[in-house]
Design a protein around this motif. Structure first.
Motif, PDB file in Angstrom:
ATOM      1  N   ASP A 213       0.832  -1.188   0.000  1.00 27.01           N
ATOM      2  CA  ASP A 213       0.000   0.000   0.000  1.00 27.01           C
ATOM      3  C   ASP A 213       0.880   1.256   0.000  1.00 27.01           C
ATOM      4  O   ASP A 213       1.943   1.276   0.608  1.00 27.01           O
ATOM      5  N   ASP A 232      -2.357   0.320  -4.309  1.00 29.48           N
ATOM      6  CA  ASP A 232      -2.217  -0.972  -3.632  1.00 29.48           C
ATOM      7  C   ASP A 232      -1.607  -1.974  -4.602  1.00 29.48           C
ATOM      8  O   ASP A 232      -2.123  -2.171  -5.709  1.00 29.48           O
ATOM      9  N   THR A 351      -6.862   2.776   1.491  1.00 34.80           N
ATOM     10  CA  THR A 351      -6.734   1.473   0.841  1.00 34.80           C
ATOM     11  C   THR A 351      -7.656   0.469   1.523  1.00 34.80           C
ATOM     12  O   THR A 351      -8.238   0.754   2.576  1.00 34.80           O
TER      13      THR A 351
END
Length: 409
Positions: A213, A232, A351
């Motif tokens: 991430d 990501d 994320t």
């Protein structure tokens, strides 16, 4: 077939194997009849008590590690939310009728989490199978070599346990290196012009779960504008951290010269095709124009940013979503969309570790995020970022990385 009501409590009590239910504090919540019979302890001496107060290691045996190994397994379950199957354990048990007298036992334990709707471990199913007689019976098959074979079986189990420990240590070292690399490549928290921005990165729990991430904030050329992105990378460890660094740098550079976020993602998408490990990587980028009070955005397979308006209205920026970065062999122009804001609004990018939970619809996680932002919208970005992480992440940490960016507009 007619529907029938199943009494699962009765099923639990009747299970032929030894099963105990433990709270996250490792206190007995319940035990079945087989567990009572197998341990020789009545139910009232178990329920409500700390596991290792009832079953400590034999203080007279310096080589006894059963309690220590079991505790490590249970803590792994709490940290990862995953089932943990243990190697054969020699775990002595004190004779309840003769205090101070310990009996050597061999056990095969399996520890399984029971997850609540929020993804948190509510209970641990601690199933144990006593294999003392099996170990000794196999040993006795060798005649006078019974005790030798028994010791050999236990020794092999100890070797397996030691091998598992070494593997975890090696993975932990890889995790430390990957975290150091990842932190070195991510930009520090910063002021974007005179606007406040908070950034957070939380690694996944568990030695194997360092992921890819990332986030980025850049000053854009022309006017009072900035670019804010998150992404990501699929995968774990050093490889994912390395790929993350390459894609973040590429998008950061592309954003500075692109006409808009869609063009920036197009450039990075072409680059992703030649980066090993970038398969299925996602990203979303936003161009914020403070003079025009607009946000132009584009998403490559990523979760939608959230625009929190001053009046508490939550707007998910989901009108320009496209497949992941390397999804098309011959990239085509990506979509982008624009929305407006009033000064004092808040933009949030994140994320999937922040909202996704096993066996839960993703819309539930998005709603949870929206409600948290709405409740705490008057907080400054630093405080708001901390509150969101506190309310949305499991107490023991998530099993996926989490990146979060909060910008006050």
């Amino acid at each position: 077939m007619a529907e029938t009501s199943i009494d699962y409590a009765a099923v639990y009590r009747a299970l032929p194997g030894m099963v105990a239910l433990l709270t996250p504090e490792l206190v007995f919540a319940d035990v079945n009849e087989a567990y009572v019979h197998g341990t020789g302890r009545p139910r009232e001496e178990l329920v409500g008590r700390y596991l290792f107060d009832v079953f400590p290691d034999n203080p007279n045996d310096p080589d006894s590690t059963g309690a220590r190994n079991l505790q490590a397994s249970l803590l792994r379950v709490l940290a990862t939310g995953e089932r943990d199957t243990m190697a054969l354990q020699r775990y002595g048990v004190e004779n309840p009728e003769r205090p101070g007298e310990w009996e050597e036992r061999f056990w095969s334990p399996v520890n399984t989490p029971v997850l609540g709707p929020d993804g948190k471990t509510e209970l641990i199913v601690h199933r144990v199978e006593e294999v003392t007689e099996l170990v000794r019976a196999r040993g006795h098959e060798g005649g006078g070599q019974g005790r030798v074979l028994e010791a050999e079986l236990y020794s092999r189990a100890r070797e397996l346990q030691e091998l598992n420990n070494r593997l975890r240590q090696a993975h932990a070292r890889e995790r430390e290196v990957a975290l150091a690399l990842q932190e070195a490549m991510l930009p520090a928290r910063r002021q974007v012009g005179h606007h406040r921005a908070a950034v957070r990165y939380r690694p996944a729990v568990g030695a194997l779960n360092v992921c890819g991430d990332w986030y980025d904030l850049v000053d854009l050329v022309g006017g009072h504008r900035i670019g804010v992105s998150v992404g990501d990378v699929v995968g774990h460890g050093l490889e994912a951290a390395g790929v993350m660094g390459q894609l973040r740098s590429a998008l950061s550079a592309a954003s500075r010269v692109a006409d808009g976020p869609a063009e920036a993602l197009n450039v990075v998408g072409r680059y992703a095709h030649v980066v090993d490990g970038a398969e299925s990587a996602t990203a979303v980028t936003t161009f914020i124009d403070f003079d025009r009070h607009t946000i132009t955005y584009s998403s490559a397979g990523h979760l939608p940013p959230v625009l929190l308006h001053r009046d508490g209205r939550v707007e998910f920026l989901d009108r320009a979503t496209d497949p992941p970065l390397d999804a098309r062999p011959d990239p085509t122009p990506r979509p982008q969309a624009t929305t407006s804001f009033t000064p004092g609004a808040t933009l949030v990018l994140y994320t999937d570790g922040l909202i996704e939970r096993r066996r839960e619809d993703i819309d539930t996680g998005l709603l949870r995020l929206a409600e948290a932002l709405r409740r705490h919208r008057t907080q400054d970005p630093e405080t708001l970022a901390d509150i969101v992480l506190l309310e949305l992440l499991p107490p023991g940490g998530a099993t996926d990385d989490t990146a979060l960016v909060v910008v006050r507009l």
